[in-house]
Design an enzyme around this catalytic site. Sequence first.
Site, short mmCIF file in Angstrom:
data_model
loop_
_atom_site.label_atom_id
_atom_site.label_comp_id
_atom_site.label_asym_id
_atom_site.label_seq_id
_atom_site.Cartn_x
_atom_site.Cartn_y
_atom_site.Cartn_z
CE LYS A 1 -2.23 -0.65 3.91
NZ LYS A 1 -1.75 -1.96 4.36
NE ARG B 1 -3.88 -0.60 10.04
CZ ARG B 1 -2.78 -0.06 9.53
NH1 ARG B 1 -2.76 1.20 9.20
NH2 ARG B 1 -1.70 -0.80 9.36
NE ARG C 1 6.93 -3.42 5.54
CZ ARG C 1 5.74 -2.85 5.46
NH1 ARG C 1 5.10 -2.79 4.31
NH2 ARG C 1 5.17 -2.39 6.54
NE ARG D 1 7.43 -0.12 10.18
CZ ARG D 1 6.47 0.15 9.27
NH1 ARG D 1 6.68 1.03 8.33
NH2 ARG D 1 5.33 -0.47 9.32
NE ARG E 1 1.69 -4.35 11.28
CZ ARG E 1 2.53 -3.84 10.39
NH1 ARG E 1 3.76 -4.30 10.30
NH2 ARG E 1 2.16 -2.87 9.60
P1 AMP Z 1 1.27 1.03 9.05
O1 AMP Z 1 2.57 1.70 8.82
O2 AMP Z 1 0.12 1.65 8.25
O3 AMP Z 1 1.31 -0.46 8.85
O4 AMP Z 1 0.87 1.29 10.58
C1 AMP Z 1 1.68 0.83 11.64
C2 AMP Z 1 0.88 0.75 12.92
O5 AMP Z 1 0.33 2.05 13.24
C3 AMP Z 1 -0.34 -0.17 12.87
O6 AMP Z 1 0.01 -1.51 13.12
C4 AMP Z 1 -1.19 0.43 13.98
O7 AMP Z 1 -0.72 0.07 15.27
C5 AMP Z 1 -0.96 1.92 13.81
N1 AMP Z 1 -1.95 2.51 12.89
C6 AMP Z 1 -1.70 3.10 11.68
N2 AMP Z 1 -2.83 3.53 11.10
C7 AMP Z 1 -3.84 3.21 11.95
C8 AMP Z 1 -5.25 3.36 11.92
N3 AMP Z 1 -5.88 3.93 10.87
N4 AMP Z 1 -5.97 2.89 12.98
C9 AMP Z 1 -5.36 2.32 14.05
N5 AMP Z 1 -4.05 2.12 14.12
C10 AMP Z 1 -3.27 2.56 13.10
#
Ligand code: AMP
Length: 213
Positions: A13, A88, A127, A160, A171
Site C-alpha cells: 500500500k 482501518r 522489508r 521495524r 497484525r
Molecule cells: P502502518 O505503517 O500503516 O502499517 O501502521 C503501523 C501501525 O500504526 C499499525 O500496526 C497500527 O498500530 C498503527 N496505525 C496506523 N494507522 C492506523 C489506523 N488507521 N488505525 C489504528 N491504528 C493505526
Amino acid sequence: MKVIMLGAPGAGKGTQAKMIADAYGIPHISTGDIFRANIKNGTELGKKAKTYMDKGELVPDALVVDLIMSRFAEDDCRNGYVLDGFPRTIPQAEALDAALEKNGEHVDVAVDIEVPDENIISRMGGRRACTNCGATYHVKYNPPKVDGICDVCGQKLILRDDDKPETVKNRLNVYHTQTQPLIDYYKKKDILRTVDGTQDMNKVFADIKAILG
Ligand code: AMP
C-alpha cells in the site's frame, strides 16, 4: 481525487500510495508514518501510539480520527489525497464519510491490493524502513541502491519492530478481523476496485493507473 488504499500489512500500500501521489500530484497521507514521526519526536501522541504499535494492535479510533481530521485541514489536501493505512476499522470509515459529507464530498475509489497471507509473511521479513524519512524498501523486490542505506535521505535502514515475525502474525489477525470488513463496506458503495498485489510493483501501479484514469 480522494483515494483509499486497502490491503493487508505488507501488501504494498505504501509503495503504491507514494507512486499515486507523485503521478497525480496529491499528498500521500500515511497514519503509520505520522505515528512514527510522533514517536521519533517523543510527543504525547507518539507515546500513546507506541504502546499499541509495538504489539501489532490498532491505535484507538478516536486518536486516529482526530489526527487525520487535523491533517485534512492542511492546505495541500485541497485537491484530494491518497490515504494509506486509514481507515482501518468500520468506525473510522464512517467517521471519514461523515466528515466528507458535511462538505458535500466523498471518497472516489478504494483500491484493494490483494496478496495472500503466505506471501505477506515471507515479504515482511525482507522489508526495511528508513529511520529518518520513513521510506520503505525490500531487500529482494525493491532494494535500495546502497545496501542498508536510504536512497532518499542517506540514513540507515532497519527492520521495524512491527515488521518482526511475531508482530506480523498479530497484525495479520488484526487485519482480518478489523480491517477486512471495509472491503464489503466499499463494495456496497460501489467504489471498491481490486488489483493483484503479487505482481511486480510497476505492473501493480499500471493496473491502479488504469483504474484511476
Ligand atoms: P502502518 O505503517 O500503516 O502499517 O501502521 C503501523 C501501525 O500504526 C499499525 O500496526 C497500527 O498500530 C498503527 N496505525 C496506523 N494507522 C492506523 C489506523 N488507521 N488505525 C489504528 N491504528 C493505526
